[in-house]
Scaffold this motif. Structure first.
Motif, PDB file in Angstrom:
ATOM      1  N   ALA A 147       0.805  -1.209   0.000  1.00 55.87           N
ATOM      2  CA  ALA A 147       0.000   0.000   0.000  1.00 55.87           C
ATOM      3  C   ALA A 147       0.844   1.268   0.000  1.00 55.87           C
ATOM      4  CB  ALA A 147      -0.938   0.009   1.217  1.00 55.87           C
ATOM      5  N   ASP A 148       2.110   1.153   0.387  1.00 57.28           N
ATOM      6  CA  ASP A 148       2.917   2.349   0.558  1.00 57.28           C
ATOM      7  C   ASP A 148       4.396   1.991   0.455  1.00 57.28           C
ATOM      8  OD1 ASP A 148       2.564   5.303   1.718  1.00 57.28           O
ATOM      9  OD2 ASP A 148       4.361   4.422   2.586  1.00 57.28           O
ATOM     10  N   PRO A 149       5.240   2.881  -0.063  1.00 58.85           N
ATOM     11  CA  PRO A 149       6.678   2.586  -0.122  1.00 58.85           C
ATOM     12  C   PRO A 149       7.294   2.327   1.245  1.00 58.85           C
ATOM     13  CG  PRO A 149       6.153   4.447  -1.549  1.00 58.85           C
ATOM     14  CD  PRO A 149       4.912   4.139  -0.768  1.00 58.85           C
ATOM     15  N   CYS A 150       6.715   2.887   2.313  1.00 63.42           N
ATOM     16  CA  CYS A 150       7.247   2.669   3.650  1.00 63.42           C
ATOM     17  C   CYS A 150       7.091   1.218   4.102  1.00 63.42           C
ATOM     18  CB  CYS A 150       6.529   3.569   4.663  1.00 63.42           C
ATOM     19  SG  CYS A 150       7.295   5.188   4.856  1.00 63.42           S
ATOM     20  N   GLU A 151       6.156   0.495   3.508  1.00 59.98           N
ATOM     21  CA  GLU A 151       5.924  -0.888   3.921  1.00 59.98           C
ATOM     22  C   GLU A 151       6.909  -1.843   3.259  1.00 59.98           C
ATOM     23  OE1 GLU A 151       1.116  -0.766   4.753  1.00 59.98           O
ATOM     24  OE2 GLU A 151       1.876  -1.643   2.891  1.00 59.98           O
ATOM     25  N   GLY A 152       7.018  -1.790   1.945  1.00 59.80           N
ATOM     26  CA  GLY A 152       7.890  -2.719   1.245  1.00 59.80           C
ATOM     27  C   GLY A 152       7.269  -4.094   1.136  1.00 59.80           C
ATOM     28  N   ASP A 153       7.510  -4.778   0.004  1.00 55.77           N
ATOM     29  CA  ASP A 153       6.975  -6.130  -0.138  1.00 55.77           C
ATOM     30  C   ASP A 153       7.947  -7.139   0.466  1.00 55.77           C
ATOM     31  OD1 ASP A 153       9.000  -6.650  -2.037  1.00 55.77           O
ATOM     32  OD2 ASP A 153       7.728  -6.038  -3.703  1.00 55.77           O
ATOM     33  N   VAL A 154       7.554  -8.404   0.477  1.00 49.40           N
ATOM     34  CA  VAL A 154       8.362  -9.432   1.128  1.00 49.40           C
ATOM     35  C   VAL A 154       9.754  -9.507   0.525  1.00 49.40           C
ATOM     36  CG1 VAL A 154       8.593 -11.926   1.477  1.00 49.40           C
ATOM     37  CG2 VAL A 154       6.405 -10.809   1.926  1.00 49.40           C
ATOM     38  N   GLY A 155       9.843  -9.444  -0.799  1.00 51.17           N
ATOM     39  CA  GLY A 155      11.142  -9.524  -1.451  1.00 51.17           C
ATOM     40  C   GLY A 155      12.078  -8.410  -1.011  1.00 51.17           C
ATOM     41  N   GLN A 156      11.542  -7.221  -0.833  1.00 54.05           N
ATOM     42  CA  GLN A 156      12.368  -6.098  -0.410  1.00 54.05           C
ATOM     43  C   GLN A 156      12.849  -6.266   1.024  1.00 54.05           C
ATOM     44  OE1 GLN A 156       9.394  -3.208  -1.406  1.00 54.05           O
ATOM     45  NE2 GLN A 156      10.315  -2.745  -3.397  1.00 54.05           N
ATOM     46  N   TRP A 157      11.992  -6.806   1.893  1.00 54.25           N
ATOM     47  CA  TRP A 157      12.433  -7.060   3.270  1.00 54.25           C
ATOM     48  C   TRP A 157      13.474  -8.167   3.314  1.00 54.25           C
ATOM     49  CZ3 TRP A 157      11.836  -3.660   6.875  1.00 54.25           C
ATOM     50  CH2 TRP A 157      10.735  -2.790   6.852  1.00 54.25           C
ATOM     51  N   ARG A 158      13.339  -9.159   2.444  1.00 57.34           N
ATOM     52  CA  ARG A 158      14.336 -10.234   2.416  1.00 57.34           C
ATOM     53  C   ARG A 158      15.710  -9.710   2.018  1.00 57.34           C
ATOM     54  NH1 ARG A 158      10.272 -14.767  -0.152  1.00 57.34           N
ATOM     55  NH2 ARG A 158       9.685 -15.748   1.830  1.00 57.34           N
ATOM     56  N   PHE A 162      15.478  -9.892   6.479  1.00 58.81           N
ATOM     57  CA  PHE A 162      14.285 -10.323   7.205  1.00 58.81           C
ATOM     58  C   PHE A 162      13.747 -11.629   6.612  1.00 58.81           C
ATOM     59  CE2 PHE A 162      14.644  -5.962   8.322  1.00 58.81           C
ATOM     60  CZ  PHE A 162      13.895  -5.723   9.466  1.00 58.81           C
ATOM     61  N   THR A 163      13.049 -12.397   7.433  1.00 58.49           N
ATOM     62  CA  THR A 163      12.357 -13.603   6.977  1.00 58.49           C
ATOM     63  C   THR A 163      10.893 -13.517   7.401  1.00 58.49           C
ATOM     64  OG1 THR A 163      12.949 -14.800   9.000  1.00 58.49           O
ATOM     65  CG2 THR A 163      14.424 -15.027   7.111  1.00 58.49           C
ATOM     66  N   VAL A 164      10.033 -14.203   6.663  1.00 55.09           N
ATOM     67  CA  VAL A 164       8.605 -14.219   6.993  1.00 55.09           C
ATOM     68  C   VAL A 164       8.394 -15.141   8.188  1.00 55.09           C
ATOM     69  CG1 VAL A 164       6.292 -14.797   6.182  1.00 55.09           C
ATOM     70  CG2 VAL A 164       7.933 -13.740   4.617  1.00 55.09           C
ATOM     71  N   VAL A 165       7.788 -14.617   9.241  1.00 55.19           N
ATOM     72  CA  VAL A 165       7.515 -15.426  10.434  1.00 55.19           C
ATOM     73  C   VAL A 165       6.016 -15.656  10.632  1.00 55.19           C
ATOM     74  CG1 VAL A 165       9.636 -14.801  11.644  1.00 55.19           C
ATOM     75  CG2 VAL A 165       7.609 -13.362  11.899  1.00 55.19           C
ATOM     76  N   ARG A 166       5.190 -14.889   9.926  1.00 56.58           N
ATOM     77  CA  ARG A 166       3.742 -15.100   9.984  1.00 56.58           C
ATOM     78  C   ARG A 166       3.166 -14.800   8.602  1.00 56.58           C
ATOM     79  NH1 ARG A 166       0.576 -12.898  15.090  1.00 56.58           N
ATOM     80  NH2 ARG A 166       2.024 -14.437  15.972  1.00 56.58           N
ATOM     81  N   PRO A 167       2.986 -15.829   7.774  1.00 50.47           N
ATOM     82  CA  PRO A 167       2.459 -15.597   6.422  1.00 50.47           C
ATOM     83  C   PRO A 167       1.057 -14.990   6.451  1.00 50.47           C
ATOM     84  CG  PRO A 167       3.405 -17.798   6.631  1.00 50.47           C
ATOM     85  CD  PRO A 167       3.295 -17.247   8.017  1.00 50.47           C
ATOM     86  N   HIS A 168       0.780 -14.183   5.457  1.00 46.96           N
ATOM     87  CA  HIS A 168      -0.538 -13.574   5.294  1.00 46.96           C
ATOM     88  C   HIS A 168      -0.642 -13.119   3.846  1.00 46.96           C
ATOM     89  CE1 HIS A 168      -3.822 -10.598   5.686  1.00 46.96           C
ATOM     90  NE2 HIS A 168      -4.208 -11.334   6.717  1.00 46.96           N
ATOM     91  N   PRO A 169      -1.800 -13.245   3.222  1.00 45.43           N
ATOM     92  CA  PRO A 169      -1.914 -12.869   1.802  1.00 45.43           C
ATOM     93  C   PRO A 169      -1.729 -11.377   1.542  1.00 45.43           C
ATOM     94  CG  PRO A 169      -4.066 -13.443   2.720  1.00 45.43           C
ATOM     95  CD  PRO A 169      -3.046 -13.855   3.730  1.00 45.43           C
ATOM     96  N   VAL A 170      -1.939 -10.545   2.544  1.00 43.75           N
ATOM     97  CA  VAL A 170      -1.852  -9.099   2.342  1.00 43.75           C
ATOM     98  C   VAL A 170      -0.734  -8.469   3.177  1.00 43.75           C
ATOM     99  CG1 VAL A 170      -3.085  -6.900   2.479  1.00 43.75           C
ATOM    100  CG2 VAL A 170      -4.305  -8.972   1.798  1.00 43.75           C
ATOM    101  N   ARG A 171      -0.663  -8.811   4.466  1.00 38.08           N
ATOM    102  CA  ARG A 171       0.302  -8.174   5.361  1.00 38.08           C
ATOM    103  C   ARG A 171       1.083  -9.212   6.159  1.00 38.08           C
ATOM    104  NH1 ARG A 171      -0.643  -2.966   6.795  1.00 38.08           N
ATOM    105  NH2 ARG A 171       1.532  -3.034   7.464  1.00 38.08           N
ATOM    106  N   PRO A 172       1.986  -9.960   5.530  1.00 38.61           N
ATOM    107  CA  PRO A 172       2.799 -10.915   6.286  1.00 38.61           C
ATOM    108  C   PRO A 172       3.757 -10.201   7.242  1.00 38.61           C
ATOM    109  CG  PRO A 172       3.631 -10.695   4.067  1.00 38.61           C
ATOM    110  CD  PRO A 172       2.344  -9.926   4.107  1.00 38.61           C
TER     111      PRO A 172
END
Length: 219
Positions: A147-158, A162-172
């Motif tokens: 929704a916003d550049p401040c959030e970043g998608d999963v790939g950008q956090w990786r 960072f790693t995904v610790v709680r999957p979610h279709p919209v806000r993991p």
């Protein structure tokens, strides 16, 4: 909220070498603009953010030019919150972990610059404090999104470790352990020494730092 067109570096390049970080100041808030509705600057009013920083419940840093303190309205910045403060933020989609500070906003410019992100997070980690009860700070968490550049998608956090610790279709939810940040070692170890101790007890030194010390002593 729309964002203006801006000149950006070519893909693969980074502006990190031409920037430096410093703590956010009260006067900065009059010059900085939110980059979208999910930006920490939009979600928090200035008084609340400054009070949280003064109470050591938040840490905020901005990036300026290496030779100038001029702030662009959309300058790169990071806003981190202690779990006690993050739990009171209505836009956090879930309860923060008690052992982790939360990234309320991380903007690095467009295209998103991982090197600038690491630089800002390193600064933010150095400004973190333990809880008033001496609780341990072991990690940094965030919620990925689009929704916003401040959030970043999963790939950008990786890209930032960072790693995904709680999957979610919209806000993991994503998380990185302070002891597993080889790219941020200097800043992370400095912060770890100040926030990991429990009331009067010496802070545990991260494994990576113990290994480096051992190697240095042998040499």
């Amino acid at each position: 909220m729309g964002r203006p067109r801006r000149r950006t570096p070519q893909p693969g390049s980074s502006r990190a070498g031409s920037l430096r970080t410093r703590p956010l100041r009260a006067a900065d808030l009059e010059r900085l603009d939110p980059c979208g509705p999910a930006c920490g600057l939009a979600a928090l009013d200035h008084t609340t953010l400054l009070a949280a920083i003064d109470a050591h419940e938040a840490a905020a840093y901005v990036a300026t030019g290496a030779e100038s303190d001029h702030l662009d309205p959309y300058a790169p910045l990071v806003v981190l919150a202690a779990p006690t403060f993050a739990a009171r933020c209505a836009w956090i989609p879930g309860e923060p972990s008690p052992d982790a500070w939360v990234v309320l906003g991380l903007r690095t410019g467009e295209p998103r610059d991982a090197a600038v992100g690491r630089m800002l997070l390193r600064a933010g980690v150095s400004g973190m404090r333990g809880g008033p009860d001496g609780s341990r700070v072991q990690a940094v968490e965030a919620w990925a999104g689009r929704a916003d550049p401040c959030e970043g998608d999963v790939g950008q956090w990786r890209e930032l470790g960072f790693t995904v610790v709680r999957p979610h279709p919209v806000r993991p939810r994503v998380r990185v352990d302070l002891r597993a940040l080889p790219a941020w070692r200097d800043g992370a170890v400095h912060a770890w020494g100040r926030v990991a101790g429990i009331r009067g007890r010496p802070a545990a030194v991260p494994e990576a730092q113990r290994s480096s010390r051992s190697s240095a002593s042998r040499s």
